[in-house]
Design a protein around this motif. Structure first.
Motif, short mmCIF file in Angstrom:
data_model
loop_
_atom_site.label_atom_id
_atom_site.label_comp_id
_atom_site.label_asym_id
_atom_site.label_seq_id
_atom_site.Cartn_x
_atom_site.Cartn_y
_atom_site.Cartn_z
N GLY A 19 -2.38 26.83 27.13
CA GLY A 19 -1.59 26.33 28.25
C GLY A 19 -0.26 27.04 28.39
O GLY A 19 0.19 27.34 29.51
N LEU A 20 0.37 27.34 27.25
CA LEU A 20 1.65 28.06 27.28
C LEU A 20 1.49 29.46 27.86
O LEU A 20 2.34 29.93 28.63
CB LEU A 20 2.23 28.14 25.87
N GLN A 21 0.41 30.11 27.50
CA GLN A 21 0.20 31.47 27.98
C GLN A 21 -0.23 31.52 29.44
O GLN A 21 -0.22 32.58 30.05
CB GLN A 21 -0.84 32.16 27.09
N ASP A 22 -0.58 30.37 29.99
CA ASP A 22 -0.97 30.31 31.40
C ASP A 22 0.24 30.13 32.32
O ASP A 22 0.10 30.20 33.54
CB ASP A 22 -1.97 29.16 31.59
N ILE A 23 1.40 29.85 31.73
CA ILE A 23 2.61 29.68 32.53
C ILE A 23 3.15 31.06 32.94
O ILE A 23 3.38 31.90 32.07
CB ILE A 23 3.69 28.91 31.74
N PRO A 24 3.34 31.33 34.21
CA PRO A 24 3.80 32.66 34.66
C PRO A 24 5.15 33.04 34.07
O PRO A 24 6.08 32.21 34.04
CB PRO A 24 3.88 32.52 36.18
N GLN A 25 5.27 34.26 33.63
CA GLN A 25 6.53 34.77 33.07
C GLN A 25 7.62 34.83 34.13
O GLN A 25 8.81 34.76 33.81
CB GLN A 25 6.29 36.16 32.46
N ASP A 26 7.23 34.94 35.40
CA ASP A 26 8.21 35.02 36.49
C ASP A 26 9.15 33.82 36.50
O ASP A 26 10.33 33.95 36.84
CB ASP A 26 7.50 35.13 37.84
N TYR A 27 8.62 32.65 36.16
CA TYR A 27 9.46 31.45 36.15
C TYR A 27 10.59 31.59 35.12
O TYR A 27 11.75 31.22 35.40
CB TYR A 27 8.61 30.21 35.82
N TYR A 28 10.25 32.09 33.95
CA TYR A 28 11.26 32.26 32.90
C TYR A 28 12.27 33.34 33.28
O TYR A 28 13.47 33.18 33.01
CB TYR A 28 10.57 32.62 31.57
N ASP A 29 11.79 34.42 33.89
CA ASP A 29 12.70 35.49 34.29
C ASP A 29 13.71 34.99 35.33
O ASP A 29 14.91 35.29 35.25
CB ASP A 29 11.90 36.67 34.87
#
Length: 280
Positions: free
Chosen positions: A161-171
């Motif tokens: 589930g963690l790896q399914d979260i888009p990195q764009d949100y964190y950036d």
């Protein structure tokens, strides 16, 4: 056709027959007599029946939230980009592969009040270790501790589930100046709630059917003082030790209604706290 035959033969037929047997005095060796709802009425007069419900609910209410919190925290740590990440993930997953009976034997040694490793190290730091499974007050907490040791399967699901979260949100959050804790609180945890919801359902159903660990620990006796007599253990004892299969069938249907009720309650409440990507 093979699938339909399997469904009817191994699922539908046993389900229907258990409902019928719950209304009889069926004992495996004899067909029994039809007694209506007497088995259900006798259950509510059975002191051990209520003890088993209390033990099961106690375990479920404490273990399930703890396993979710422990699993999520562990998954967050194992998701960090560090050297040896794969080794750490493997080490935390291995306990879930150990057969439950072997797990029980290991923990019987670890939690032994006289020569157990846990009390040995507690004594080294000046703490007098409790009697663990030998005590009515500590038996269920001991079982919860043992169960938490095998949360590796849930951790793997949380990692997915963690790896399914888009990195764009964190950036985007980092550009806005959000700290690591703020990113975790506003992005990671909300978007991980569908996975938490799934594990909550599966964990609750599994906890209500807890059997192998307490049965192996106590040889099916539920000692001390029935503090380890869980619902499915008592169901098994009535059905296969006392040959009161009609009585056990009534217990099975009550458990079915409890599981359905709690699952429905979780499904109703999930609208308030589960967040799906693209629906907010």
């Amino acid at each position: 056709m093979p699938w339909i035959i399997g469904l009817l033969l191994f699922h539908a037929y046993p389900l229907i027959m258990s409902a019928y047997y719950s209304l009889t005095t069926y004992s495996i060796l004899e067909p029994g007599e039809f007694v209506g709802f007497d088995n259900y009425a006798n259950l509510f007069k059975d002191r051990v029946f209520w003890i088993s419900i209390y033990n099961t609910l106690y375990y479920t209410v404490i273990f399930v939230p703890l396993s979710i919190a422990f699993g999520v925290c562990l998954a967050l740590l194992l998701n960090l980009k560090i050297r040896g990440q794969g080794i750490y993930r493997t080490l935390f997953f291995i306990p879930s592969l150990v057969p439950p009976v072997a797990t029980t034997i290991i923990w019987l040694w670890l939690l032994n009040p006289q020569f157990g490793l846990v009390n040995y190290w507690l004594d080294k730091i000046g703490i007098s270790g409790p009697p663990w499974i030998g005590s009515e007050a500590w038996s269920k907490p001991s079982l919860i501790l043992m169960s938490l040791w095998g949360t590796g399967q849930a951790v793997v699901i949380y990692l997915a589930g963690l790896q399914d979260i888009p990195q764009d949100y964190y950036d985007a959050a980092s550009v806005d100046g959000a700290s690591a804790w703020q990113r975790t609180k506003t992005i990671t945890l909300p978007l991980l709630t569908p996975v938490i919801f799934f594990n909550l359902i599966m964990g609750t159903i599994g906890a209500l059917q807890n059997f192998v660990l307490p049965f192996t620990l106590t040889n099916g006796q539920g000692t001390p003082a029935n503090s380890m007599m869980f619902y499915v253990m008592y169901l098994y004892t009535n059905g296969f030790a006392y040959l009161k299969m009609g009585y056990a069938s009534a217990m099975a249907w009550i458990l079915f209604l409890i599981v359905v009720g709690l699952t429905a309650l979780i499904f109703v409440t999930q609208k308030r706290w589960v967040h799906y990507q693209g629906k907010e």
